[in-house]
Scaffold this motif. Sequence first.
Motif, PDB file in Angstrom:
ATOM      1  N   GLN A  36      -0.691  15.074   7.699  1.00 61.14           N
ATOM      2  CA  GLN A  36      -1.847  14.298   7.240  1.00 61.14           C
ATOM      3  C   GLN A  36      -1.534  13.510   5.957  1.00 61.14           C
ATOM      4  O   GLN A  36      -1.905  12.340   5.854  1.00 61.14           O
ATOM      5  N   ALA A  37      -0.813  14.229   5.033  1.00 65.92           N
ATOM      6  CA  ALA A  37      -0.425  13.556   3.789  1.00 65.92           C
ATOM      7  C   ALA A  37       0.423  12.320   4.111  1.00 65.92           C
ATOM      8  O   ALA A  37       0.298  11.287   3.468  1.00 65.92           O
ATOM      9  N   LYS A  38       1.255  12.516   5.148  1.00 69.30           N
ATOM     10  CA  LYS A  38       2.150  11.436   5.515  1.00 69.30           C
ATOM     11  C   LYS A  38       1.364  10.201   5.967  1.00 69.30           C
ATOM     12  O   LYS A  38       1.641   9.073   5.554  1.00 69.30           O
ATOM     13  N   SER A  39       0.375  10.432   6.808  1.00 73.21           N
ATOM     14  CA  SER A  39      -0.367   9.276   7.321  1.00 73.21           C
ATOM     15  C   SER A  39      -1.195   8.625   6.199  1.00 73.21           C
ATOM     16  O   SER A  39      -1.348   7.411   6.159  1.00 73.21           O
ATOM     17  N   ALA A  40      -1.691   9.471   5.284  1.00 74.23           N
ATOM     18  CA  ALA A  40      -2.424   8.916   4.140  1.00 74.23           C
ATOM     19  C   ALA A  40      -1.493   8.034   3.316  1.00 74.23           C
ATOM     20  O   ALA A  40      -1.858   6.947   2.878  1.00 74.23           O
ATOM     21  N   GLY A  41      -0.243   8.526   3.166  1.00 72.35           N
ATOM     22  CA  GLY A  41       0.754   7.762   2.426  1.00 72.35           C
ATOM     23  C   GLY A  41       1.024   6.431   3.085  1.00 72.35           C
ATOM     24  O   GLY A  41       1.110   5.408   2.417  1.00 72.35           O
ATOM     25  N   ARG A  42       1.081   6.474   4.393  1.00 71.15           N
ATOM     26  CA  ARG A  42       1.343   5.235   5.110  1.00 71.15           C
ATOM     27  C   ARG A  42       0.196   4.232   4.903  1.00 71.15           C
ATOM     28  O   ARG A  42       0.423   3.056   4.688  1.00 71.15           O
ATOM     29  N   ASN A  43      -1.007   4.751   4.931  1.00 73.56           N
ATOM     30  CA  ASN A  43      -2.155   3.862   4.706  1.00 73.56           C
ATOM     31  C   ASN A  43      -2.095   3.225   3.324  1.00 73.56           C
ATOM     32  O   ASN A  43      -2.416   2.062   3.155  1.00 73.56           O
ATOM     33  N   ARG A  44      -1.694   4.055   2.371  1.00 75.61           N
ATOM     34  CA  ARG A  44      -1.560   3.549   0.996  1.00 75.61           C
ATOM     35  C   ARG A  44      -0.596   2.376   0.932  1.00 75.61           C
ATOM     36  O   ARG A  44      -0.855   1.381   0.298  1.00 75.61           O
ATOM     37  N   LEU A  45       0.546   2.589   1.639  1.00 77.50           N
ATOM     38  CA  LEU A  45       1.561   1.536   1.633  1.00 77.50           C
ATOM     39  C   LEU A  45       0.954   0.231   2.138  1.00 77.50           C
ATOM     40  O   LEU A  45       1.140  -0.821   1.558  1.00 77.50           O
ATOM     41  N   CYS A  46       0.209   0.353   3.205  1.00 73.63           N
ATOM     42  CA  CYS A  46      -0.474  -0.794   3.781  1.00 73.63           C
ATOM     43  C   CYS A  46      -1.337  -1.478   2.730  1.00 73.63           C
ATOM     44  O   CYS A  46      -1.379  -2.687   2.623  1.00 73.63           O
ATOM     45  N   PHE A  47      -1.997  -0.659   1.973  1.00 72.53           N
ATOM     46  CA  PHE A  47      -2.957  -1.120   0.987  1.00 72.53           C
ATOM     47  C   PHE A  47      -2.313  -2.034  -0.051  1.00 72.53           C
ATOM     48  O   PHE A  47      -2.909  -2.986  -0.519  1.00 72.53           O
ATOM     49  N   PHE A  48      -1.059  -1.716  -0.394  1.00 76.93           N
ATOM     50  CA  PHE A  48      -0.392  -2.499  -1.444  1.00 76.93           C
ATOM     51  C   PHE A  48       0.497  -3.611  -0.900  1.00 76.93           C
ATOM     52  O   PHE A  48       1.170  -4.293  -1.626  1.00 76.93           O
ATOM     53  N   ASP A  49       0.459  -3.747   0.410  1.00 82.79           N
ATOM     54  CA  ASP A  49       1.188  -4.837   1.043  1.00 82.79           C
ATOM     55  C   ASP A  49       0.743  -6.163   0.412  1.00 82.79           C
ATOM     56  O   ASP A  49      -0.446  -6.416   0.278  1.00 82.79           O
ATOM     57  N   PRO A  50       1.700  -7.003  -0.026  1.00 81.40           N
ATOM     58  CA  PRO A  50       1.326  -8.236  -0.740  1.00 81.40           C
ATOM     59  C   PRO A  50       0.409  -9.155   0.078  1.00 81.40           C
ATOM     60  O   PRO A  50      -0.531  -9.749  -0.471  1.00 81.40           O
ATOM     61  N   ALA A  51       0.674  -9.223   1.372  1.00 85.07           N
ATOM     62  CA  ALA A  51      -0.162 -10.094   2.205  1.00 85.07           C
ATOM     63  C   ALA A  51      -1.588  -9.566   2.226  1.00 85.07           C
ATOM     64  O   ALA A  51      -2.557 -10.335   2.114  1.00 85.07           O
ATOM     65  N   THR A  52      -1.726  -8.239   2.364  1.00 86.80           N
ATOM     66  CA  THR A  52      -3.049  -7.621   2.363  1.00 86.80           C
ATOM     67  C   THR A  52      -3.738  -7.876   1.033  1.00 86.80           C
ATOM     68  O   THR A  52      -4.930  -8.190   0.977  1.00 86.80           O
ATOM     69  N   GLN A  53      -2.953  -7.737  -0.028  1.00 87.34           N
ATOM     70  CA  GLN A  53      -3.513  -7.912  -1.359  1.00 87.34           C
ATOM     71  C   GLN A  53      -4.014  -9.350  -1.551  1.00 87.34           C
ATOM     72  O   GLN A  53      -5.090  -9.575  -2.093  1.00 87.34           O
ATOM     73  N   ALA A  54      -3.220 -10.290  -1.071  1.00 88.30           N
ATOM     74  CA  ALA A  54      -3.633 -11.693  -1.172  1.00 88.30           C
ATOM     75  C   ALA A  54      -4.912 -11.927  -0.379  1.00 88.30           C
ATOM     76  O   ALA A  54      -5.834 -12.605  -0.843  1.00 88.30           O
ATOM     77  N   ALA A  55      -4.971 -11.318   0.793  1.00 88.04           N
ATOM     78  CA  ALA A  55      -6.162 -11.478   1.627  1.00 88.04           C
ATOM     79  C   ALA A  55      -7.378 -10.881   0.941  1.00 88.04           C
ATOM     80  O   ALA A  55      -8.482 -11.427   1.015  1.00 88.04           O
ATOM     81  N   MET A  56      -7.153  -9.744   0.256  1.00 87.59           N
ATOM     82  CA  MET A  56      -8.269  -9.096  -0.435  1.00 87.59           C
ATOM     83  C   MET A  56      -8.758  -9.935  -1.613  1.00 87.59           C
ATOM     84  O   MET A  56      -9.955 -10.042  -1.866  1.00 87.59           O
ATOM     85  N   ALA A  57      -7.803 -10.521  -2.331  1.00 87.22           N
ATOM     86  CA  ALA A  57      -8.175 -11.379  -3.459  1.00 87.22           C
ATOM     87  C   ALA A  57      -8.959 -12.588  -2.957  1.00 87.22           C
ATOM     88  O   ALA A  57      -9.971 -12.994  -3.523  1.00 87.22           O
ATOM     89  N   GLU A  58      -8.480 -13.137  -1.875  1.00 89.90           N
ATOM     90  CA  GLU A  58      -9.120 -14.286  -1.237  1.00 89.90           C
ATOM     91  C   GLU A  58     -10.566 -13.952  -0.847  1.00 89.90           C
ATOM     92  O   GLU A  58     -11.503 -14.710  -1.090  1.00 89.90           O
ATOM     93  N   ARG A  59     -10.697 -12.776  -0.268  1.00 90.43           N
ATOM     94  CA  ARG A  59     -12.012 -12.314   0.167  1.00 90.43           C
ATOM     95  C   ARG A  59     -12.957 -12.126  -1.018  1.00 90.43           C
ATOM     96  O   ARG A  59     -14.126 -12.480  -0.956  1.00 90.43           O
ATOM     97  N   ALA A  60     -12.413 -11.539  -2.082  1.00 88.46           N
ATOM     98  CA  ALA A  60     -13.224 -11.284  -3.279  1.00 88.46           C
ATOM     99  C   ALA A  60     -13.710 -12.607  -3.876  1.00 88.46           C
ATOM    100  O   ALA A  60     -14.850 -12.718  -4.317  1.00 88.46           O
ATOM    101  N   LEU A  61     -12.823 -13.598  -3.859  1.00 86.41           N
ATOM    102  CA  LEU A  61     -13.189 -14.915  -4.383  1.00 86.41           C
ATOM    103  C   LEU A  61     -14.304 -15.529  -3.527  1.00 86.41           C
ATOM    104  O   LEU A  61     -15.310 -16.015  -4.042  1.00 86.41           O
ATOM    105  N   LEU A  62     -14.091 -15.466  -2.221  1.00 90.83           N
ATOM    106  CA  LEU A  62     -15.075 -16.036  -1.302  1.00 90.83           C
ATOM    107  C   LEU A  62     -16.426 -15.341  -1.464  1.00 90.83           C
ATOM    108  O   LEU A  62     -17.479 -15.983  -1.434  1.00 90.83           O
ATOM    109  N   GLU A  63     -16.370 -14.037  -1.663  1.00 89.78           N
ATOM    110  CA  GLU A  63     -17.606 -13.265  -1.854  1.00 89.78           C
ATOM    111  C   GLU A  63     -18.349 -13.733  -3.108  1.00 89.78           C
ATOM    112  O   GLU A  63     -19.564 -13.943  -3.077  1.00 89.78           O
ATOM    113  N   ALA A  64     -17.593 -13.903  -4.197  1.00 89.45           N
ATOM    114  CA  ALA A  64     -18.207 -14.354  -5.448  1.00 89.45           C
ATOM    115  C   ALA A  64     -18.831 -15.739  -5.264  1.00 89.45           C
ATOM    116  O   ALA A  64     -19.914 -16.027  -5.771  1.00 89.45           O
TER     117      ALA A  64
END
Length: 281
Positions: A1-29
């Motif tokens: 379980q820890a392993k899969s949580a770790g994998r999700n975390r990795l996903c979370f810090f993926d630069p593309a994901t991060q850019a998409a999240m920033a983009e989304r936050a801007l659009l939301e504002a």
Amino acid sequence: QAKSAGRNRLCFFDPATQAAMAERALLEAELRRAVDLQQLELHCQPQVARDGRLMGGELLMRWRHAERGFISPAQFIPLAEQTGLIAPLGEWALQQCCAWLSRWTEDPALAPLTLAVNLSALQLRQKGFLGLMQQQLARSGVPAGRLKIELTESALLEDTEAVIGLMAQLRALGLQFSLDDFGTGYSSLAYLKRLPLTQLKIDQSFVRDLLEEPNARAIARAIIQMGDSLGLEVIAEGVETRAQRDLLAEQGCHAFQGWFYGRPMPIADFEALARTWSGKV
Ligand code: C2E
Ligand code: MG
Ligand code: MG
Ligand code: MG
């Protein structure tokens, strides 16, 4: 379980994901400010009866973004739903709808027309919606029967009993209900007989494939027959050609909406169209 949580975390810090999240936050504002900045607009698309009479129109929201230009509701409505912004957006749309209808009561060419507004499930389930609706109707002096609320089946997936109860109360005020995108959801048949609807709207995917695919044709016919037997008006959306319109009419469809009759347009243009409408079959 820890392993899969770790994998999700990795996903979370993926630069593309991060850019998409920033983009989304801007659009939301930006969406948050769009109402105040008057960047939102409602366009109106004609709805036409089989005999060519203009029945009314559907309001479709547009966001004219300062830098990005036009942003489709297919993009910003889901964002608005996820962020709770749908409440002020939806309230604004309702208020606009009532304001236009109120204006129309003075004009013989416009007074008989209905206006449909799309409402999110979230908005309908919001506390105090019934009160809000009553207030809007009272303030605008609009006959409730001129106002049509379009819901999708997804609106009925949660708190179904409560939603049905609320719909019944709104129906009692005189409001009309249309089930949008019909045929694409899951629970339609189970609830259909219990919903206080006035209209079924055949999803445009069936209309699009009507001429090429016998299956789409069969489904359209089945929806029309079922709606008819249930005493509901059946309208087809996404009607782009005369051939589609004629085939649907032959199958008994009551009303049509789509580019064949007119694209969504600024409401002032819709008013001008209504004043000069002399029937279009
Ligand atoms: P919908 O209510 O099912 O609206 C139909 C969509 O089909 C609209 O897209 C409309 O512009 C488009 N359309 C109309 N005629 C034709 C045609 O002949 N051919 C084709 N290919 N398309 C046609 P639009 O305006 O981008 O809206 C997308 C969706 O966004 C709507 O689907 C509705 O679910 C949602 N929406 C729009 N305005 C609002 C709003 O004020 N509030 C809420 N909650 N949702 C909204
Ligand atoms: Mg709609
Ligand atoms: Mg639809
Ligand atoms: Mg749709």
